[in-house]
Design a protein around this motif. Structure first.
Motif, PDB file in Angstrom:
ATOM      1  N   TRP A 231      24.776  40.786  36.246  1.00 32.37           N
ATOM      2  CA  TRP A 231      26.034  40.642  36.956  1.00 32.37           C
ATOM      3  C   TRP A 231      27.229  40.424  36.037  1.00 32.37           C
ATOM      4  O   TRP A 231      28.381  40.399  36.491  1.00 32.37           O
ATOM      5  N   ASP A 232      27.008  40.268  34.739  1.00 33.79           N
ATOM      6  CA  ASP A 232      28.094  39.892  33.819  1.00 33.79           C
ATOM      7  C   ASP A 232      29.301  40.819  33.907  1.00 33.79           C
ATOM      8  O   ASP A 232      30.441  40.370  33.810  1.00 33.79           O
ATOM      9  N   LYS A 233      29.102  42.097  34.122  1.00 33.94           N
ATOM     10  CA  LYS A 233      30.243  43.016  34.140  1.00 33.94           C
ATOM     11  C   LYS A 233      31.008  42.986  35.459  1.00 33.94           C
ATOM     12  O   LYS A 233      32.037  43.640  35.591  1.00 33.94           O
ATOM     13  N   TYR A 234      30.485  42.212  36.437  1.00 28.54           N
ATOM     14  CA  TYR A 234      31.165  42.120  37.725  1.00 28.54           C
ATOM     15  C   TYR A 234      31.705  40.715  38.025  1.00 28.54           C
ATOM     16  O   TYR A 234      32.266  40.491  39.092  1.00 28.54           O
ATOM     17  N   ASN A 235      31.503  39.758  37.115  1.00 35.04           N
ATOM     18  CA  ASN A 235      31.832  38.370  37.452  1.00 35.04           C
ATOM     19  C   ASN A 235      33.163  37.904  36.871  1.00 35.04           C
ATOM     20  O   ASN A 235      33.426  36.699  36.815  1.00 35.04           O
ATOM     21  N   ASP A 236      33.985  38.834  36.432  1.00 35.80           N
ATOM     22  CA  ASP A 236      35.255  38.453  35.818  1.00 35.80           C
ATOM     23  C   ASP A 236      36.422  38.705  36.760  1.00 35.80           C
ATOM     24  O   ASP A 236      37.243  39.601  36.555  1.00 35.80           O
ATOM     25  N   GLY A 237      36.485  37.915  37.831  1.00 28.45           N
ATOM     26  CA  GLY A 237      37.682  37.935  38.652  1.00 28.45           C
ATOM     27  C   GLY A 237      38.856  37.422  37.840  1.00 28.45           C
ATOM     28  O   GLY A 237      38.691  36.686  36.865  1.00 28.45           O
ATOM     29  N   ASP A 238      40.048  37.799  38.247  1.00 23.47           N
ATOM     30  CA  ASP A 238      41.237  37.449  37.459  1.00 23.47           C
ATOM     31  C   ASP A 238      41.930  36.224  38.056  1.00 23.47           C
ATOM     32  O   ASP A 238      43.140  36.188  38.212  1.00 23.47           O
ATOM     33  N   TYR A 239      41.133  35.201  38.366  1.00 25.12           N
ATOM     34  CA  TYR A 239      41.673  33.987  38.969  1.00 25.12           C
ATOM     35  C   TYR A 239      41.746  32.851  37.943  1.00 25.12           C
ATOM     36  O   TYR A 239      42.689  32.070  37.950  1.00 25.12           O
ATOM     37  N   ALA A 240      40.733  32.741  37.106  1.00 21.83           N
ATOM     38  CA  ALA A 240      40.715  31.736  36.035  1.00 21.83           C
ATOM     39  C   ALA A 240      40.306  32.466  34.754  1.00 21.83           C
ATOM     40  O   ALA A 240      39.128  32.600  34.438  1.00 21.83           O
ATOM     41  N   ARG A 241      41.289  32.949  34.030  1.00 24.74           N
ATOM     42  CA  ARG A 241      41.030  33.864  32.929  1.00 24.74           C
ATOM     43  C   ARG A 241      40.244  33.228  31.795  1.00 24.74           C
ATOM     44  O   ARG A 241      39.616  33.935  30.997  1.00 24.74           O
ATOM     45  N   TYR A 242      40.240  31.902  31.742  1.00 24.78           N
ATOM     46  CA  TYR A 242      39.508  31.257  30.652  1.00 24.78           C
ATOM     47  C   TYR A 242      37.996  31.417  30.786  1.00 24.78           C
ATOM     48  O   TYR A 242      37.255  31.123  29.856  1.00 24.78           O
ATOM     49  N   PHE A 243      37.504  31.897  31.942  1.00 16.69           N
ATOM     50  CA  PHE A 243      36.079  32.184  32.099  1.00 16.69           C
ATOM     51  C   PHE A 243      35.707  33.589  31.618  1.00 16.69           C
ATOM     52  O   PHE A 243      34.528  33.870  31.392  1.00 16.69           O
ATOM     53  N   ILE A 244      36.686  34.464  31.511  1.00 19.11           N
ATOM     54  CA  ILE A 244      36.398  35.864  31.228  1.00 19.11           C
ATOM     55  C   ILE A 244      35.716  36.014  29.867  1.00 19.11           C
ATOM     56  O   ILE A 244      36.155  35.457  28.862  1.00 19.11           O
ATOM     57  N   GLY A 245      34.623  36.778  29.859  1.00 19.55           N
ATOM     58  CA  GLY A 245      33.871  37.009  28.628  1.00 19.55           C
ATOM     59  C   GLY A 245      32.858  35.939  28.309  1.00 19.55           C
ATOM     60  O   GLY A 245      32.117  36.064  27.321  1.00 19.55           O
ATOM     61  N   PHE A 310      33.662  34.672  40.307  1.00 27.58           N
ATOM     62  CA  PHE A 310      32.389  35.222  39.836  1.00 27.58           C
ATOM     63  C   PHE A 310      31.733  36.210  40.795  1.00 27.58           C
ATOM     64  O   PHE A 310      30.876  36.997  40.384  1.00 27.58           O
ATOM     65  N   GLY A 311      32.072  36.177  42.080  1.00 24.97           N
ATOM     66  CA  GLY A 311      31.461  37.097  43.033  1.00 24.97           C
ATOM     67  C   GLY A 311      30.266  36.493  43.738  1.00 24.97           C
ATOM     68  O   GLY A 311      29.690  35.491  43.310  1.00 24.97           O
ATOM     69  N   ILE A 312      29.843  37.142  44.823  1.00 26.79           N
ATOM     70  CA  ILE A 312      28.826  36.551  45.690  1.00 26.79           C
ATOM     71  C   ILE A 312      27.405  36.690  45.141  1.00 26.79           C
ATOM     72  O   ILE A 312      26.490  36.035  45.653  1.00 26.79           O
ATOM     73  N   HIS A 313      27.199  37.513  44.116  1.00 26.62           N
ATOM     74  CA  HIS A 313      25.853  37.686  43.564  1.00 26.62           C
ATOM     75  C   HIS A 313      25.681  37.003  42.208  1.00 26.62           C
ATOM     76  O   HIS A 313      24.691  37.227  41.519  1.00 26.62           O
ATOM     77  N   ALA A 314      26.628  36.158  41.823  1.00 28.69           N
ATOM     78  CA  ALA A 314      26.604  35.538  40.509  1.00 28.69           C
ATOM     79  C   ALA A 314      25.697  34.306  40.483  1.00 28.69           C
ATOM     80  O   ALA A 314      25.559  33.595  41.479  1.00 28.69           O
ATOM     81  N   GLU A 315      25.112  34.047  39.323  1.00 28.74           N
ATOM     82  CA  GLU A 315      24.342  32.827  39.146  1.00 28.74           C
ATOM     83  C   GLU A 315      25.221  31.597  39.330  1.00 28.74           C
ATOM     84  O   GLU A 315      24.759  30.564  39.816  1.00 28.74           O
ATOM     85  N   GLU A 316      26.486  31.725  38.948  1.00 32.05           N
ATOM     86  CA  GLU A 316      27.403  30.594  39.121  1.00 32.05           C
ATOM     87  C   GLU A 316      27.565  30.245  40.601  1.00 32.05           C
ATOM     88  O   GLU A 316      27.631  29.059  40.961  1.00 32.05           O
ATOM     89  N   THR A 317      27.621  31.269  41.452  1.00 29.48           N
ATOM     90  CA  THR A 317      27.745  31.027  42.886  1.00 29.48           C
ATOM     91  C   THR A 317      26.481  30.384  43.436  1.00 29.48           C
ATOM     92  O   THR A 317      26.540  29.430  44.215  1.00 29.48           O
ATOM     93  N   GLU A 318      25.335  30.878  43.015  1.00 25.91           N
ATOM     94  CA  GLU A 318      24.080  30.265  43.457  1.00 25.91           C
ATOM     95  C   GLU A 318      24.014  28.807  43.027  1.00 25.91           C
ATOM     96  O   GLU A 318      23.659  27.919  43.822  1.00 25.91           O
ATOM     97  N   ASP A 319      24.345  28.542  41.776  1.00 25.70           N
ATOM     98  CA  ASP A 319      24.280  27.170  41.280  1.00 25.70           C
ATOM     99  C   ASP A 319      25.251  26.263  42.039  1.00 25.70           C
ATOM    100  O   ASP A 319      24.946  25.095  42.316  1.00 25.70           O
ATOM    101  N   THR A 320      26.405  26.810  42.397  1.00 26.10           N
ATOM    102  CA  THR A 320      27.377  26.039  43.176  1.00 26.10           C
ATOM    103  C   THR A 320      26.786  25.614  44.507  1.00 26.10           C
ATOM    104  O   THR A 320      26.960  24.457  44.943  1.00 26.10           O
ATOM    105  N   TYR A 321      26.065  26.504  45.182  1.00 30.78           N
ATOM    106  CA  TYR A 321      25.475  26.163  46.477  1.00 30.78           C
ATOM    107  C   TYR A 321      24.269  25.247  46.326  1.00 30.78           C
ATOM    108  O   TYR A 321      24.035  24.377  47.182  1.00 30.78           O
ATOM    109  N   LEU A 322      23.497  25.407  45.261  1.00 31.41           N
ATOM    110  CA  LEU A 322      22.370  24.500  45.048  1.00 31.41           C
ATOM    111  C   LEU A 322      22.865  23.076  44.814  1.00 31.41           C
ATOM    112  O   LEU A 322      22.274  22.106  45.309  1.00 31.41           O
ATOM    113  N   ARG A 323      23.946  22.942  44.085  1.00 33.64           N
ATOM    114  CA  ARG A 323      24.507  21.604  43.846  1.00 33.64           C
ATOM    115  C   ARG A 323      25.180  21.055  45.098  1.00 33.64           C
ATOM    116  O   ARG A 323      25.087  19.850  45.383  1.00 33.64           O
ATOM    117  N   LEU A 324      25.860  21.922  45.852  1.00 40.82           N
ATOM    118  CA  LEU A 324      26.465  21.475  47.104  1.00 40.82           C
ATOM    119  C   LEU A 324      25.380  21.005  48.070  1.00 40.82           C
ATOM    120  O   LEU A 324      25.564  19.999  48.781  1.00 40.82           O
TER     121      LEU A 324
END
Length: 551
Positions: A231-245, A310-324
């Motif tokens: 998913w790395d090539k799809y998880n770079d939304g332009d909302y918080a640029r410090y995450f990009i890359g 990061f998008g709906i299929h990102a590991e970051e999104t999954e981890d966010t819901y597991l912690r929530l």
């Protein structure tokens, strides 16, 4: 001996009956809104959820599995308003997160109100009020029902996610101040002479510094098979640029050097921080301390920020819901110990869903795209000038898939509004991804079978909405600034944006589920029916009958 034994059995039975009886009213009503939680997230990560969080709500509560938003646009502001007022934007007046305001004659942010000042910071982040909201909320009606004996408090990282649920007459509403990392409020609210001592003490603990002092890594070891490994090539939304890359694990102390405290919003720890403060509010405001029902509104904004980036299929999104999920388990345990399940009424829902990433769908040969809405106003002005032979400032704004016309400019140039509208509609209809375009008056005359005509009509307010509306195809979105390369967004009338969870739990809630259609506007009148109070004055929803069985 036998008589003595019977005596103790009688005493135990009486004691157990008294303390297991369902009270006439709950001590506390808790509304939980998870920002951008799609319906399928209840089940997508189920194998990694703990037993006490989402699984407990589903196992011990009542789930309305077919709950949808019944209007568009599906954004945070309108969503929170609809949940708590039972009204769509056509009545509540909350037509977006921001829009061109014909009354102000300028662009506005939904809850901005410069008549009020920030409390708790020297920033301008507290200049807000609920005055824009045209309906009462269920929280207002609770306060009005008993001569203001009920207390209402609202907590969210986002200002609008706290202000709109709290309504017009709460005791308190708090939101997050990025410059300081503190909870703040507005001089609109009763506690606004200064932050209450307990809020000052909580802020002094500097929990954001603690939460951002460590790396963000997976909470569950091993691969996240529910997410896409490539998913790395799809998880770079332009909302918080410090995450990009970058990728997990994230060095939060290093990212904080660039992002400051706003970084907290994009991590799962923003939800943890929100919950910690909400539980502190319960304790220090003595919510639920007597027989008069109080109301706590909690909105978790972190999943929305994470999804956008990061998008709906990102590991970051999954981890966010597991912690929530673990935070929700912690909260339910807190409520158990403090009140007991039968003394608390909880509902959990979302303010909207989230879309697939268009570039990813394109790679899978599924039609999708991004409409360049941010560039459209300039293009339309040129098209109008070329078609009519008169240059001018014919448009105030293009946003939320609407066009606000400059009626004064048209009158000054003696240009017919219908001629300008015709040029705009012809241009929009010719663009890729545009399903249709029409004037507001035409929309109101469409037959109900026209696709999504009722939903679009419910999203239009006669004094606030644009003059021309355009609808995009499925999987097309107009957020070309932040969504063109990765991440996700929302706003459409399509099911990925409208289908959300709705779970009821606790006081007088039976265990079960229904797949009968439920609208998001049904929450407020159902709460009113359960509490035997009036529904909000702009309510358009209906009582969910399945919840009322036995009530």
């Amino acid at each position: 001996m036998r008589i003595l034994l019977l005596f103790f059995v009688l005493i135990f039975t009486t004691f157990n009956t008294v303390f297991s009886q369902t009270p006439a009213k709950p001590k506390l009503v808790v509304g939980i809104v998870v920002d951008q939680m799609r319906y399928d997230f209840l089940y997508r990560y189920e194998s990694k959820y703990v037993s006490g969080g989402f699984k407990r709500l589903l196992g011990e509560g009542f789930s309305c599995e077919n709950t949808h938003y019944n209007y568009a646009p599906t954004y945070t502001g309108p969503g929170h308003a609809a949940i708590y007022t039972g009204a769509t934007p056509s009545v509540s007046g909350i037509i977006g997160n921001e829009w061109w305001d014909p009354e102000w004659r300028k662009h506005r942010y939904v809850t901005t109100d410069e008549r009020y000042k920030t409390v708790g910071s020297t920033s301008d982040k507290g200049q807000h009020s609920p005055s824009v909201l045209l309906s009462t909320t269920i929280t207002d009606e609770l306060r009005l029902s008993n001569n203001f004996q009920s207390k209402v408090a609202s907590v969210c990282l986002k200002d609008r996610g706290s202000i709109l649920p709290a309504g017009h007459i709460p005791n308190a509403a708090y939101w997050f101040d990025d410059p300081t990392g503190n909870w703040i409020t507005s001089t609109y609210y009763p506690d606004s002479v200064g932050l209450p001592k307990w809020v000052q003490d909580f802020n002094a603990r500097r929990l954001p510094d603690t939460l951002l002092s460590k790396n963000w890594d997976k909470i569950v070891s091993g691969p996240y098979h529910e997410s896409f490994a490539d998913w790395d090539k799809y998880n770079d939304g332009d909302y918080a640029r410090y995450f990009i890359g970058k990728k997990m694990p994230y060095d939060l102390p290093d990212l904080k050097k660039t992002g400051g405290y706003s970084l907290l919003r994009f991590t799962p720890f923003g939800s943890t921080y929100t919950l910690d403060f909400a539980m502190e509010a319960v304790n220090r405001m003595q919510l639920g301390a007597d027989e008069v029902p109080d109301f706590l509104c909690i909105s978790f904004s972190g999943p929305d920020y994470c999804g956008h980036q990061f998008g709906i299929h990102a590991e970051e999104t999954e981890d966010t819901y597991l912690r929530l999920d673990r935070d929700i388990a912690r909260f339910l345990e807190f409520l158990d110990k403090k009140f007991g399940k039968n003394n608390v009424l909880v509902f959990l829902t979302a303010d909207h869903g989230g879309a697939e990433t268009p570039v990813h769908l394109n790679d899978l040969r599924i039609p999708a795209g991004v409409f360049p809405e941010s560039q459209t106003e300039e293009i339309l002005e040129k098209a109008i000038a070329a078609a009519l032979g008169i240059p001018g400032n014919f448009i105030h704004e293009v946003g939320n898939q609407q066009v606000w016309l400059n009626w004064d400019a048209m009158a000054d140039l003696d240009v017919k509004p219908e001629d300008v509208a015709s040029v705009i509609i012809d241009y929009l209809r010719a663009q890729p991804g545009v399903y249709d375009a029409f004037t507001r008056e035409e929309l109101m005359m469409f037959p109900p079978e026209y696709p999504f005509a009722p939903e679009l009509r419910r999203g239009i307010h006669p004094r606030r909405s644009g003059d021309i509306i355009f609808q995009l195809d499925p999987a097309w979105h107009a957020d070309d600034k932040g969504f063109s390369k990765g991440g996700t967004t929302h706003g459409s009338p399509y099911p990925y944006d409208t289908h959300v969870p709705l779970i009821w739990y606790g006081w007088k809630v039976k265990t079960g589920e229904t797949f009968a259609p439920v609208s998001i506007t049904d929450i407020a009148p159902t709460l009113a029916a359960m509490l035997r109070i009036m529904e909000p004055n702009g309510n358009q929803g209906n009582v969910i009958q399945e919840i009322m069985v036995g009530n």
